[in-house]
Design a protein around this motif. Structure first.
Motif, PDB file in Angstrom:
ATOM      1  N   ARG A  48       0.337  -1.312   0.567  1.00 15.37           N
ATOM      2  CA  ARG A  48      -0.229  -0.155   0.154  1.00 15.37           C
ATOM      3  C   ARG A  48       0.877   1.643  -0.151  1.00 15.37           C
ATOM      4  NH1 ARG A  48      -5.254  -0.947   2.596  1.00 15.37           N
ATOM      5  NH2 ARG A  48      -6.008  -2.405   0.723  1.00 15.37           N
ATOM      6  N   LEU A  49       1.735   1.110   0.522  1.00 14.93           N
ATOM      7  CA  LEU A  49       2.668   2.397   0.774  1.00 14.93           C
ATOM      8  C   LEU A  49       3.278   2.298  -0.684  1.00 14.93           C
ATOM      9  CD1 LEU A  49       4.383   1.987   4.423  1.00 14.93           C
ATOM     10  CD2 LEU A  49       3.304   4.143   3.198  1.00 14.93           C
ATOM     11  N   ILE A  50       3.914   1.731  -1.109  1.00 12.30           N
ATOM     12  CA  ILE A  50       4.103   1.598  -2.527  1.00 12.30           C
ATOM     13  C   ILE A  50       3.189   2.208  -3.432  1.00 12.30           C
ATOM     14  CG2 ILE A  50       5.020   0.185  -4.907  1.00 12.30           C
ATOM     15  CD1 ILE A  50       6.231  -1.805  -2.340  1.00 12.30           C
ATOM     16  N   GLY A  51       2.131   1.757  -3.518  1.00  8.97           N
ATOM     17  CA  GLY A  51       1.178   2.451  -4.317  1.00  8.97           C
ATOM     18  C   GLY A  51       1.225   3.489  -3.904  1.00  8.97           C
ATOM     19  N   ILE A  52       0.928   4.390  -2.993  1.00  5.82           N
ATOM     20  CA  ILE A  52       1.066   5.861  -2.049  1.00  5.82           C
ATOM     21  C   ILE A  52       1.889   6.457  -2.603  1.00  5.82           C
ATOM     22  CG2 ILE A  52       1.285   7.148  -0.525  1.00  5.82           C
ATOM     23  CD1 ILE A  52      -0.353   5.290   1.662  1.00  5.82           C
ATOM     24  N   ALA A  53       3.083   5.834  -2.855  1.00  3.62           N
ATOM     25  CA  ALA A  53       4.130   6.921  -3.079  1.00  3.62           C
ATOM     26  C   ALA A  53       4.332   6.625  -5.302  1.00  3.62           C
ATOM     27  CB  ALA A  53       5.658   5.704  -2.730  1.00  3.62           C
ATOM     28  N   GLU A  54       3.661   5.968  -5.896  1.00  2.00           N
ATOM     29  CA  GLU A  54       3.625   5.512  -7.095  1.00  2.00           C
ATOM     30  C   GLU A  54       1.894   7.676  -7.059  1.00  2.00           C
ATOM     31  OE1 GLU A  54       4.579   1.593  -8.112  1.00  2.00           O
ATOM     32  OE2 GLU A  54       2.509   2.096  -8.383  1.00  2.00           O
ATOM     33  N   VAL A  55       1.350   6.710  -6.193  1.00  7.31           N
ATOM     34  CA  VAL A  55      -0.190   8.253  -6.881  1.00  7.31           C
ATOM     35  C   VAL A  55       0.886   9.232  -6.256  1.00  7.31           C
ATOM     36  CG1 VAL A  55      -1.693   9.112  -6.109  1.00  7.31           C
ATOM     37  CG2 VAL A  55      -1.818   7.033  -6.291  1.00  7.31           C
ATOM     38  N   LEU A  56       1.670   9.960  -5.385  1.00  8.90           N
ATOM     39  CA  LEU A  56       2.131  11.044  -5.111  1.00  8.90           C
ATOM     40  C   LEU A  56       3.395  11.402  -6.856  1.00  8.90           C
ATOM     41  CD1 LEU A  56       2.943  11.017  -1.147  1.00  8.90           C
ATOM     42  CD2 LEU A  56       0.652  12.440  -2.468  1.00  8.90           C
ATOM     43  N   GLY A  57       3.777  10.222  -6.527  1.00 10.10           N
ATOM     44  CA  GLY A  57       4.839  11.562  -7.626  1.00 10.10           C
ATOM     45  C   GLY A  57       4.195  11.555  -9.070  1.00 10.10           C
ATOM     46  N   ALA A  58       3.763  10.476  -9.274  1.00 12.03           N
ATOM     47  CA  ALA A  58       2.338  11.325 -10.493  1.00 12.03           C
ATOM     48  C   ALA A  58       2.032  12.638 -10.074  1.00 12.03           C
ATOM     49  CB  ALA A  58       1.104  10.085 -10.690  1.00 12.03           C
ATOM     50  N   VAL A  59       1.229  12.395  -9.137  1.00 11.14           N
ATOM     51  CA  VAL A  59       1.004  14.232  -8.563  1.00 11.14           C
ATOM     52  C   VAL A  59       2.169  15.300  -8.415  1.00 11.14           C
ATOM     53  CG1 VAL A  59      -0.621  15.629  -6.737  1.00 11.14           C
ATOM     54  CG2 VAL A  59      -1.210  13.153  -7.244  1.00 11.14           C
ATOM     55  N   GLY A  60       2.918  14.637  -8.112  1.00 11.20           N
ATOM     56  CA  GLY A  60       4.080  15.689  -8.353  1.00 11.20           C
ATOM     57  C   GLY A  60       4.899  16.255  -9.427  1.00 11.20           C
ATOM     58  N   LEU A  61       4.756  15.518 -10.634  1.00 13.45           N
ATOM     59  CA  LEU A  61       5.424  15.425 -11.953  1.00 13.45           C
ATOM     60  C   LEU A  61       4.746  16.523 -12.871  1.00 13.45           C
ATOM     61  CD1 LEU A  61       5.490  11.706 -13.252  1.00 13.45           C
ATOM     62  CD2 LEU A  61       7.335  13.541 -12.679  1.00 13.45           C
ATOM     63  N   ILE A  62       2.769  16.243 -11.976  1.00  8.39           N
ATOM     64  CA  ILE A  62       1.602  17.282 -12.741  1.00  8.39           C
ATOM     65  C   ILE A  62       1.535  18.826 -12.307  1.00  8.39           C
ATOM     66  CG2 ILE A  62       0.158  17.658 -13.672  1.00  8.39           C
ATOM     67  CD1 ILE A  62       1.126  15.516 -14.952  1.00  8.39           C
ATOM     68  N   LEU A  63       1.713  18.512 -10.669  1.00  8.55           N
ATOM     69  CA  LEU A  63       1.212  19.403 -10.022  1.00  8.55           C
ATOM     70  C   LEU A  63       1.611  20.684 -10.201  1.00  8.55           C
ATOM     71  CD1 LEU A  63      -1.919  20.430  -9.557  1.00  8.55           C
ATOM     72  CD2 LEU A  63      -0.642  19.618  -6.746  1.00  8.55           C
ATOM     73  N   PRO A  64       2.935  20.647  -9.571  1.00  6.57           N
ATOM     74  CA  PRO A  64       3.706  22.164  -9.468  1.00  6.57           C
ATOM     75  C   PRO A  64       3.886  23.409 -10.901  1.00  6.57           C
ATOM     76  CG  PRO A  64       5.316  20.232  -8.170  1.00  6.57           C
ATOM     77  CD  PRO A  64       3.618  19.809  -9.184  1.00  6.57           C
ATOM     78  N   PRO A  65       4.762  22.204 -11.993  1.00 10.51           N
ATOM     79  CA  PRO A  65       4.715  23.224 -12.888  1.00 10.51           C
ATOM     80  C   PRO A  65       3.084  23.714 -13.591  1.00 10.51           C
ATOM     81  CG  PRO A  65       5.134  20.782 -13.524  1.00 10.51           C
ATOM     82  CD  PRO A  65       4.646  20.705 -12.204  1.00 10.51           C
TER      83      PRO A  65
END
Length: 121
Positions: A48-65
Protein backbone atom coordinates in the motif's frame (compact mmCIF):
# COMPACT_ATOMS: atom_id res chain seq x y z
CA UNK A 1 11.51 21.47 -24.13
CA UNK A 2 8.28 22.24 -22.29
CA UNK A 3 6.17 20.26 -24.77
CA UNK A 4 8.52 17.27 -24.53
CA UNK A 5 8.35 17.42 -20.73
CA UNK A 6 4.54 17.46 -20.73
CA UNK A 7 4.35 14.49 -23.10
CA UNK A 8 6.80 12.36 -21.11
CA UNK A 9 5.48 13.48 -17.72
CA UNK A 10 1.88 12.98 -18.78
CA UNK A 11 2.52 9.41 -19.93
CA UNK A 12 4.52 8.63 -16.82
CA UNK A 13 1.98 10.23 -14.50
CA UNK A 14 -0.90 8.31 -16.10
CA UNK A 15 0.93 5.00 -15.74
CA UNK A 16 1.99 5.68 -12.16
CA UNK A 17 -1.44 6.95 -11.15
CA UNK A 18 -3.13 3.81 -12.44
CA UNK A 19 -0.57 1.43 -10.95
CA UNK A 20 -0.43 3.30 -7.65
CA UNK A 21 -4.20 3.52 -7.32
CA UNK A 22 -4.49 -0.20 -7.94
CA UNK A 23 -1.90 -1.00 -5.26
CA UNK A 24 -3.50 1.45 -2.84
CA UNK A 25 -7.12 0.42 -3.29
CA UNK A 26 -6.89 -3.35 -3.79
CA UNK A 27 -6.01 -5.93 -1.20
CA UNK A 28 -2.70 -7.76 -1.48
CA UNK A 29 -4.45 -11.05 -2.31
CA UNK A 30 -6.37 -9.42 -5.17
CA UNK A 31 -3.13 -8.03 -6.56
CA UNK A 32 -1.45 -11.44 -6.41
CA UNK A 33 -4.41 -13.05 -8.18
CA UNK A 34 -4.21 -10.41 -10.93
CA UNK A 35 -0.60 -11.39 -11.69
CA UNK A 36 1.49 -9.43 -9.19
CA UNK A 37 3.29 -12.36 -7.59
CA UNK A 38 5.96 -10.05 -6.22
CA UNK A 39 3.52 -9.02 -3.49
CA UNK A 40 4.28 -12.32 -1.74
CA UNK A 41 7.61 -10.85 -0.63
CA UNK A 42 6.06 -7.76 0.98
CA UNK A 43 3.56 -7.01 3.70
CA UNK A 44 0.18 -5.52 2.83
CA UNK A 45 1.24 -2.22 4.40
CA UNK A 46 4.39 -2.08 2.29
CA UNK A 47 2.45 -2.75 -0.92
CA UNK A 48 0.00 0.00 0.00
CA UNK A 49 2.88 2.41 0.77
CA UNK A 50 4.44 1.65 -2.62
CA UNK A 51 1.10 2.51 -4.23
CA UNK A 52 0.84 5.76 -2.28
CA UNK A 53 4.39 6.68 -3.32
CA UNK A 54 3.48 6.09 -6.96
CA UNK A 55 0.34 8.24 -6.70
CA UNK A 56 2.23 11.04 -4.97
CA UNK A 57 4.96 10.85 -7.61
CA UNK A 58 2.37 11.17 -10.38
CA UNK A 59 0.84 14.20 -8.68
CA UNK A 60 4.32 15.66 -8.16
CA UNK A 61 5.06 15.41 -11.87
CA UNK A 62 2.00 17.41 -12.89
CA UNK A 63 0.88 19.74 -10.12
CA UNK A 64 3.97 21.95 -9.53
CA UNK A 65 4.53 22.96 -13.17
CA UNK A 66 0.79 23.29 -13.73
CA UNK A 67 0.32 25.68 -10.83
CA UNK A 68 3.70 27.39 -11.18
CA UNK A 69 4.33 26.85 -7.47
CA UNK A 70 7.83 25.38 -6.91
CA UNK A 71 8.13 23.79 -10.37
CA UNK A 72 11.53 22.40 -9.39
CA UNK A 73 9.62 19.76 -7.42
CA UNK A 74 8.49 18.05 -10.64
CA UNK A 75 11.93 16.78 -11.71
CA UNK A 76 12.61 15.84 -8.09
CA UNK A 77 9.43 13.73 -8.15
CA UNK A 78 10.68 12.16 -11.39
CA UNK A 79 13.97 11.25 -9.70
CA UNK A 80 12.05 9.70 -6.79
CA UNK A 81 9.98 7.65 -9.23
CA UNK A 82 13.16 6.54 -11.01
CA UNK A 83 14.57 5.31 -7.69
CA UNK A 84 11.30 3.51 -7.00
CA UNK A 85 11.51 1.83 -10.41
CA UNK A 86 15.13 0.79 -9.80
CA UNK A 87 13.87 -1.01 -6.71
CA UNK A 88 11.02 -2.58 -8.69
CA UNK A 89 13.47 -3.76 -11.35
CA UNK A 90 15.72 -5.35 -8.75
CA UNK A 91 12.77 -7.15 -7.14
CA UNK A 92 11.55 -8.50 -10.48
CA UNK A 93 15.01 -9.65 -11.55
CA UNK A 94 15.64 -11.39 -8.21
CA UNK A 95 12.30 -13.18 -8.51
CA UNK A 96 13.11 -14.12 -12.14
CA UNK A 97 10.08 -12.20 -13.42
CA UNK A 98 9.84 -9.85 -16.38
CA UNK A 99 11.25 -6.44 -15.51
CA UNK A 100 10.39 -4.76 -18.80
CA UNK A 101 7.62 -2.54 -17.47
CA UNK A 102 9.64 -1.24 -14.55
CA UNK A 103 12.63 -0.62 -16.85
CA UNK A 104 10.49 1.40 -19.28
CA UNK A 105 9.00 3.42 -16.44
CA UNK A 106 12.50 4.01 -15.05
CA UNK A 107 13.69 5.36 -18.41
CA UNK A 108 10.59 7.58 -18.65
CA UNK A 109 11.26 8.84 -15.13
CA UNK A 110 14.85 9.72 -15.98
CA UNK A 111 13.72 11.45 -19.17
CA UNK A 112 11.11 13.43 -17.22
CA UNK A 113 13.74 14.46 -14.67
CA UNK A 114 16.17 15.66 -17.33
CA UNK A 115 13.49 17.49 -19.30
CA UNK A 116 12.05 18.94 -16.11
CA UNK A 117 15.39 20.36 -15.00
CA UNK A 118 16.01 21.76 -18.48
CA UNK A 119 12.56 23.38 -18.53
CA UNK A 120 13.03 24.93 -15.06
CA UNK A 121 16.39 26.49 -15.98
Amino acid sequence: MIVAYWIVAGLLAAAMLMAGAMKTLRHKDQLRESGMEWTDGFSAVTVRLIGIAEVLGAVGLILPPLTGIAPVLAPIAAIALAVLMVGATVVHIRRKEKATTSLVLMVLSIAAAVLGFLAVV
